[in-house]
Scaffold this motif. Structure first.
Motif, PDB file in Angstrom:
ATOM      1  N   GLY A  75       0.813  -1.204   0.000  1.00 56.91           N
ATOM      2  CA  GLY A  75       0.000   0.000   0.000  1.00 56.91           C
ATOM      3  C   GLY A  75       0.848   1.255   0.000  1.00 56.91           C
ATOM      4  O   GLY A  75       2.030   1.227   0.324  1.00 56.91           O
ATOM      5  N   GLY A  76       0.242   2.354  -0.406  1.00 61.29           N
ATOM      6  CA  GLY A  76       0.947   3.628  -0.444  1.00 61.29           C
ATOM      7  C   GLY A  76       1.692   3.863  -1.730  1.00 61.29           C
ATOM      8  O   GLY A  76       2.360   4.884  -1.889  1.00 61.29           O
ATOM      9  N   ALA A  77       1.606   2.897  -2.660  1.00 67.69           N
ATOM     10  CA  ALA A  77       2.211   3.034  -3.987  1.00 67.69           C
ATOM     11  C   ALA A  77       1.105   2.805  -5.016  1.00 67.69           C
ATOM     12  O   ALA A  77       0.117   2.127  -4.724  1.00 67.69           O
ATOM     13  CB  ALA A  77       3.332   2.024  -4.175  1.00 67.69           C
ATOM     14  N   PRO A  78       1.236   3.348  -6.236  1.00 72.21           N
ATOM     15  CA  PRO A  78       0.174   3.212  -7.242  1.00 72.21           C
ATOM     16  C   PRO A  78      -0.100   1.743  -7.561  1.00 72.21           C
ATOM     17  O   PRO A  78       0.807   1.001  -7.943  1.00 72.21           O
ATOM     18  CB  PRO A  78       0.739   3.946  -8.470  1.00 72.21           C
ATOM     19  N   ILE A  79      -1.350   1.353  -7.419  1.00 70.15           N
ATOM     20  CA  ILE A  79      -1.699  -0.044  -7.658  1.00 70.15           C
ATOM     21  C   ILE A  79      -1.588  -0.394  -9.137  1.00 70.15           C
ATOM     22  O   ILE A  79      -1.280  -1.526  -9.504  1.00 70.15           O
ATOM     23  CB  ILE A  79      -3.097  -0.375  -7.096  1.00 70.15           C
ATOM     24  N   ARG A  80      -1.806   0.580 -10.013  1.00 63.99           N
ATOM     25  CA  ARG A  80      -1.757   0.277 -11.445  1.00 63.99           C
ATOM     26  C   ARG A  80      -0.364  -0.135 -11.893  1.00 63.99           C
ATOM     27  O   ARG A  80      -0.218  -1.010 -12.753  1.00 63.99           O
ATOM     28  CB  ARG A  80      -2.248   1.486 -12.255  1.00 63.99           C
ATOM     29  N   SER A  81       0.656   0.503 -11.342  1.00 62.68           N
ATOM     30  CA  SER A  81       2.019   0.116 -11.728  1.00 62.68           C
ATOM     31  C   SER A  81       2.328  -1.286 -11.217  1.00 62.68           C
ATOM     32  O   SER A  81       3.034  -2.064 -11.880  1.00 62.68           O
ATOM     33  CB  SER A  81       3.037   1.127 -11.198  1.00 62.68           C
ATOM     34  N   GLN A  82       1.810  -1.641 -10.038  1.00 61.76           N
ATOM     35  CA  GLN A  82       2.015  -2.992  -9.520  1.00 61.76           C
ATOM     36  C   GLN A  82       1.245  -4.010 -10.365  1.00 61.76           C
ATOM     37  O   GLN A  82       1.747  -5.113 -10.625  1.00 61.76           O
ATOM     38  CB  GLN A  82       1.599  -3.056  -8.044  1.00 61.76           C
ATOM     39  N   GLN A  83       0.048  -3.636 -10.828  1.00 64.72           N
ATOM     40  CA  GLN A  83      -0.701  -4.515 -11.722  1.00 64.72           C
ATOM     41  C   GLN A  83       0.070  -4.752 -13.027  1.00 64.72           C
ATOM     42  O   GLN A  83       0.104  -5.873 -13.543  1.00 64.72           O
ATOM     43  CB  GLN A  83      -2.078  -3.913 -12.026  1.00 64.72           C
ATOM     44  N   ALA A  84       0.695  -3.694 -13.528  1.00 68.50           N
ATOM     45  CA  ALA A  84       1.464  -3.823 -14.771  1.00 68.50           C
ATOM     46  C   ALA A  84       2.653  -4.761 -14.577  1.00 68.50           C
ATOM     47  O   ALA A  84       2.973  -5.582 -15.454  1.00 68.50           O
ATOM     48  CB  ALA A  84       1.938  -2.453 -15.239  1.00 68.50           C
ATOM     49  N   GLN A  85       3.317  -4.648 -13.432  1.00 72.17           N
ATOM     50  CA  GLN A  85       4.440  -5.546 -13.141  1.00 72.17           C
ATOM     51  C   GLN A  85       3.984  -7.004 -13.079  1.00 72.17           C
ATOM     52  O   GLN A  85       4.656  -7.901 -13.583  1.00 72.17           O
ATOM     53  CB  GLN A  85       5.102  -5.154 -11.813  1.00 72.17           C
TER      54      GLN A  85
END
Length: 207
Positions: A106-116
């Protein structure tokens, strides 16, 4: 004197350890690594700073399949800080392996984590809230997670995450290898051990 070369780690991992200057394992590493390499569920009771990340990380990396882009291992951590720290350590140990390690917190953009995750992740190091969010968005499945690590389990359960941890474990294969590392084994941790670890080997070290 036992060295890492005596533990049966594969050459690519041993090369990395040599480059990092790791020669003699810490007590928790010396005890836990052989048990994990033999496929046992493991309880590692040791204080923070005793080398627990390498104790579970090196055997885990040994058995991952780089050709399978499904999530094969999850490491659950109680805090964002520990999530980042464990991810950095695992990436350093995997220097000569074709293994992708992704941190989700949490606290970081979820979309970038989804892309990873879409790009492929063999190992996901996660905080509880964020991994639940990603699963609910169908960005992550745990059906291929053959390895599950509960890191700093006592701290995780002190934060009230027992029901969430149980829910996540229920989504993983029953044949998974489960590794639980904790400074203490309080009642909640013992509940988790009794329900979800199969004939675990207990490595308890004095502080």
């Amino acid at each position: 004197m036992i060295t890492f070369k005596d533990l049966g780690l594969k050459p690519n991992i041993q090369t990395t350890l040599d480059e990092l200057g790791f020669d003699k394992p810490t007590p928790i590493q010396e005890e836990a690594i052989p048990s994990l390499l033999d496929g046992h569920d493991v309880i590692g009771q040791a204080q923070t700073g005793t080398g627990k990340t390498a104790a579970f990380g090196l055997p885990l990396l040994q058995y991952l399949d780089p050709d399978n882009n499904e999530v094969q291992a999850i490491v659950l951590t109680p805090t964002r800080e520990l999530c980042i720290q464990v991810t950095q350590a695992l990436r350093s140990y995997a220097e000569h392996l074709d293994i992708e390690i992704v941190a989700v917190f949490g606290g970081a953009p979820i979309r970038s984590q989804q892309a990873q995750l879409r790009s492929g992740a063999h190992v996901v190091v996660a905080t509880i809230g964020r991994i639940k969010d990603l699963i609910s968005r169908r960005s992550m499945v745990l059906t291929a997670a053959r390895f599950v690590v509960l890191d700093e389990a006592d701290e995780m359960l002190d934060l009230g995450f027992l029901p969430d941890v149980e829910s996540l474990l229920a989504k993983t294969p029953e044949t998974r290898q489960t590794m639980l590392f904790s400074a203490t084994l309080d009642n909640d941790v013992k509940v988790l051990i009794d329900r979800y670890l199969v004939n675990p080997v207990n490595h308890a070290l004095d502080p």
